[in-house]
Design a protein around this motif. Structure first.
Motif, mmCIF file in Angstrom:
data_model
loop_
_atom_site.group_PDB
_atom_site.id
_atom_site.type_symbol
_atom_site.label_atom_id
_atom_site.label_comp_id
_atom_site.label_asym_id
_atom_site.label_seq_id
_atom_site.Cartn_x
_atom_site.Cartn_y
_atom_site.Cartn_z
ATOM 1 N N ASP A 182 0.208 4.040 1.460
ATOM 2 C CA ASP A 182 0.244 4.624 2.802
ATOM 3 C C ASP A 182 1.365 4.009 3.646
ATOM 4 O OD1 ASP A 182 -1.837 6.287 2.244
ATOM 5 O OD2 ASP A 182 -3.364 5.055 3.229
ATOM 6 N N SER A 183 1.530 2.685 3.584
ATOM 7 C CA SER A 183 2.555 2.036 4.402
ATOM 8 C C SER A 183 3.950 2.442 3.960
ATOM 9 C CB SER A 183 2.402 0.512 4.333
ATOM 10 O OG SER A 183 2.644 0.028 3.019
ATOM 11 N N SER A 191 0.834 -1.201 0.000
ATOM 12 C CA SER A 191 0.000 0.000 0.000
ATOM 13 C C SER A 191 0.869 1.251 0.000
ATOM 14 C CB SER A 191 -0.920 0.009 1.226
ATOM 15 O OG SER A 191 -0.186 0.283 2.404
ATOM 16 N N GLU A 206 4.554 6.009 5.138
ATOM 17 C CA GLU A 206 4.821 6.020 6.581
ATOM 18 C C GLU A 206 6.267 5.613 6.872
ATOM 19 O OE1 GLU A 206 1.905 3.465 8.235
ATOM 20 O OE2 GLU A 206 0.239 4.877 7.955
#
Length: 265
Positions: A202-203, A200, A206
């Motif tokens: 997002d991961s 993903s 992050e």
């Protein structure tokens, strides 16, 4: 599991053996499992021998862009040193982040962040279990141990977010795109689309933000180099770095995170 080696030696293809093993104290997957007894059923599917070709100039020329063994070794040495430096920097940054978290105070946390970290914790345990051919229950501690492990992830996430907000650290779409394109071979992917079908965005964002925060901490830390042997002999990094400022993370009634920190975090 080193104590399994002596049991495996001498086994032939199609042999099956039952083994009672003890997880070592320095088990790197999950140190909470150290010392536990496990029962393993091992079947040898095949036995093979690796025959290495002689390292000659001709062989080197056939597998690389170099004409001599010496030139190949020199390039390999530089590559290994660069990789070691990168790993050392990441480890030091991770230790610095841990130091900040341990010296921070927390007054609550958002439930949705806890649930997010709990899901990641469960997924990681499941992945390790599948990789080792074990049941996920082998990785689960008590309810209190699980909660403590998840809360540790929560607090780290809160510290990263707080520092990033205070220092205006962000990860742009261009930085994300460049990271993916530069690391397709590392992940064994042939395209960005294939990468994003597995990981993903997002991961990844992050993790890139985490690295920026770790670099900030290293840039403002006092570093003392130690040998690899000293570090891994239960070295806890007490004098590897120091941070003079402590972050106070507070949850108010609206579950917003407010942070009090000195300028160098």
């Amino acid at each position: 599991l080193q104590d399994a080696e002596s049991e495996i030696i001498g086994m032939k293809a199609d042999d099956t053996k039952e083994m009672d093993l003890t997880i070592p104290e320095n088990y790197y997957f999950d140190d909470s499992l150290a010392g536990q007894k496990i029962h393993v059923t091992l079947t040898v599917n095949s036995v093979s021998e690796i025959k290495c070709p002689e390292l000659t100039d001709e062989f080197v020329a056939s597998i690389s862009d170099f004409d001599t063994v010496d030139a190949y070794k020199e390039d390999l040495k530089k590559s290994l040193e660069a990789s070691a430096d990168e790993n050392n920097e990441y480890t030091a940054g991770s230790d610095a982040l841990t130091q900040v978290v341990e010296n921070s105070t927390f007054k609550g946390y958002p439930d949705d962040l806890y649930n997010k970290c709990k899901d990641l914790y469960d997924q990681t345990n499941q992945a390790y279990a599948e990789m080792l051919g074990l049941d996920v229950s082998d990785f689960e501690g008590t309810e209190e141990e699980t909660k403590a492990a998840v809360e540790s992830m929560v607090y780290e996430d809160m510290v990263i977010t707080s520092i990033a907000e205070k220092e205006k650290l962000t990860v742009s779409d261009d930085e994300y795109q460049k990271y993916v394109e530069d690391n397709l071979d590392t992940y064994g992917m042939s395209s960005v689309e294939e990468f994003e079908s597995t990981y993903s965005k997002d991961s990844v964002m992050e993790e890139l933000l985490r690295e920026k925060v770790q670099k900030l901490l290293l840039d403002n830390a006092k570093i003392t180099e130690v040998s690899e042997e000293d570090y891994y002999q239960e070295y806890e990094g007490g004098e590897e770095f120091s941070t003079e400022d402590v972050i106070d993370v507070t949850m108010d009634e609206t579950e917003d995170v407010s942070t009090e920190a000195a300028s160098e975090a």
